[in-house]
Design a protein around this motif. Structure first.
Motif, short mmCIF file in Angstrom:
data_model
loop_
_atom_site.label_atom_id
_atom_site.label_comp_id
_atom_site.label_asym_id
_atom_site.label_seq_id
_atom_site.Cartn_x
_atom_site.Cartn_y
_atom_site.Cartn_z
N TYR B 31 0.84 -1.19 0.00
CA TYR B 31 0.00 0.00 0.00
C TYR B 31 0.87 1.24 0.00
O TYR B 31 1.94 1.26 0.61
CB TYR B 31 -0.90 0.03 1.24
CG TYR B 31 -2.01 -0.99 1.22
CD1 TYR B 31 -1.82 -2.24 1.78
CD2 TYR B 31 -3.23 -0.70 0.64
CE1 TYR B 31 -2.82 -3.19 1.75
CE2 TYR B 31 -4.24 -1.65 0.61
CZ TYR B 31 -4.03 -2.89 1.17
OH TYR B 31 -5.02 -3.83 1.14
N ASN B 92 4.14 1.28 2.79
CA ASN B 92 4.06 0.28 3.83
C ASN B 92 5.20 -0.69 3.59
O ASN B 92 5.16 -1.48 2.67
CB ASN B 92 2.71 -0.43 3.75
CG ASN B 92 2.46 -1.30 4.97
OD1 ASN B 92 3.39 -1.76 5.59
ND2 ASN B 92 1.21 -1.50 5.28
N THR B 97 5.50 -5.09 9.08
CA THR B 97 5.40 -4.95 10.52
C THR B 97 4.64 -3.69 10.88
O THR B 97 4.71 -3.22 11.99
CB THR B 97 6.81 -4.87 11.15
OG1 THR B 97 7.48 -3.74 10.59
CG2 THR B 97 7.59 -6.12 10.87
N GLY B 98 3.92 -3.17 9.93
CA GLY B 98 3.17 -1.96 10.20
C GLY B 98 4.01 -0.72 10.15
O GLY B 98 3.62 0.33 10.64
N LYS B 99 5.17 -0.82 9.56
CA LYS B 99 6.09 0.30 9.55
C LYS B 99 5.88 1.11 8.27
O LYS B 99 6.02 0.58 7.17
CB LYS B 99 7.50 -0.28 9.59
CG LYS B 99 8.64 0.68 9.54
CD LYS B 99 9.91 -0.16 9.65
CE LYS B 99 11.15 0.65 9.46
NZ LYS B 99 12.35 -0.21 9.58
N LEU B 100 5.55 2.37 8.41
CA LEU B 100 5.42 3.26 7.28
C LEU B 100 6.72 4.03 7.09
O LEU B 100 7.30 4.52 8.05
CB LEU B 100 4.28 4.27 7.50
CG LEU B 100 2.84 3.75 7.46
CD1 LEU B 100 1.88 4.91 7.64
CD2 LEU B 100 2.57 3.02 6.17
N PHE B 102 8.06 7.36 5.42
CA PHE B 102 7.54 8.63 4.92
C PHE B 102 8.58 9.37 4.10
O PHE B 102 9.78 9.32 4.39
CB PHE B 102 7.15 9.54 6.10
CG PHE B 102 5.85 9.19 6.74
CD1 PHE B 102 5.78 8.21 7.72
CD2 PHE B 102 4.68 9.82 6.36
CE1 PHE B 102 4.58 7.89 8.32
CE2 PHE B 102 3.47 9.50 6.95
CZ PHE B 102 3.42 8.53 7.94
#
Lengths: 114, 112
Positions: B31, B92, B97-100, B102
């Protein structure tokens, strides 16, 4: 639905003191993430937690920083013996599962170390 | 590697279209997101796109994804002064691991 609640909004600490930042995720969200935003920069990942578990802490400084997400209550980001370089905005985000449908961010805690 | 790049500043006139660009490096990201940050505020999720899509439209927002070039763009039609903010793209990270990750943010200035 109150969204992700962070408190305090602003926190001032003297060098050497401890800072405690709190984050209550959105209702129904069991995953919490902490990010740090230095002035004029983007957000940097710090840590990802689920209830009573740290899943990924690859972005956490090795010393002075810790995070927890207890079974009851908010997630806490704790910074011991703060230094001026810790001054930043700290954002918490939450998601339902793996964040596939987006992460909801809180308004942040702006920490100033004097 | 983990790297997301954005141009730092964009200025447009009210009523024009704005296009904010982003490049990323992790080809297995599932995503990609666009967030808006107003001064002193948190991040507001504007839209997201799944990696098997080329385009997504949501009212005045159009997201284009070029997976081959690892390029993402956000087009805002009929830009208003209230659109003035910092816009962040994020991926993503494939470790899931849910780490974005940026980008550094693009400041959009809308002139009346």
């Amino acid at each position: 639905n109150a969204g992700v609640m962070q408190n305090p909004r602003h926190l001032v600490r003297r060098r050497g003191q401890e800072a405690r930042l709190r984050c209550s995720p959105m209702k129904g969200h069991s995953h919490v993430y902490w990010y740090r935003q230095l002035p004029e920069e983007g957000l940097k990942f710090m840590v990802y937690l689920q209830k009573e578990n740290i899943i990924d802490e690859s972005g956490m400084p090795k010393e002075r920083f810790s995070a927890e997400f207890p079974k009851e209550g908010p997630s806490i980001l704790r910074i011991q013996q703060v230094v001026r370089g810790d001054s930043a905005a700290y954002f918490c985000a939450s998601s339902r599962s793996d964040g596939a449908y987006g992460y909801t961010f809180g308004s942040g805690t702006r920490l100033t170390v004097v | 590697g983990e790297d997301v790049e954005q141009s730092l500043f964009l200025s447009v006139r009210e009523g024009d279209s704005s296009v904010i660009n982003c490049t990323y490096t992790d080809s297995s990201s599932t995503y990609l997101y666009w967030y808006k940050q107003e001064p002193g505020a948190g991040l507001q999720l504007l839209t997201y796109i799944f990696s098997n899509m080329d385009m997504k439209q949501d009212q005045r927002l159009t997201v284009l994804l070029n997976k081959k070039d690892k390029h993402l763009s956000l087009r805002i039609a009929d830009t208003q002064t209230g659109d003035s903010a910092i816009y962040f793209c994020a991926e993503n990270f494939s470790g899931n691991t849910g780490k974005l990750i940026f980008g550094q943010g693009t400041t959009l200035q809308v002139k009346p």
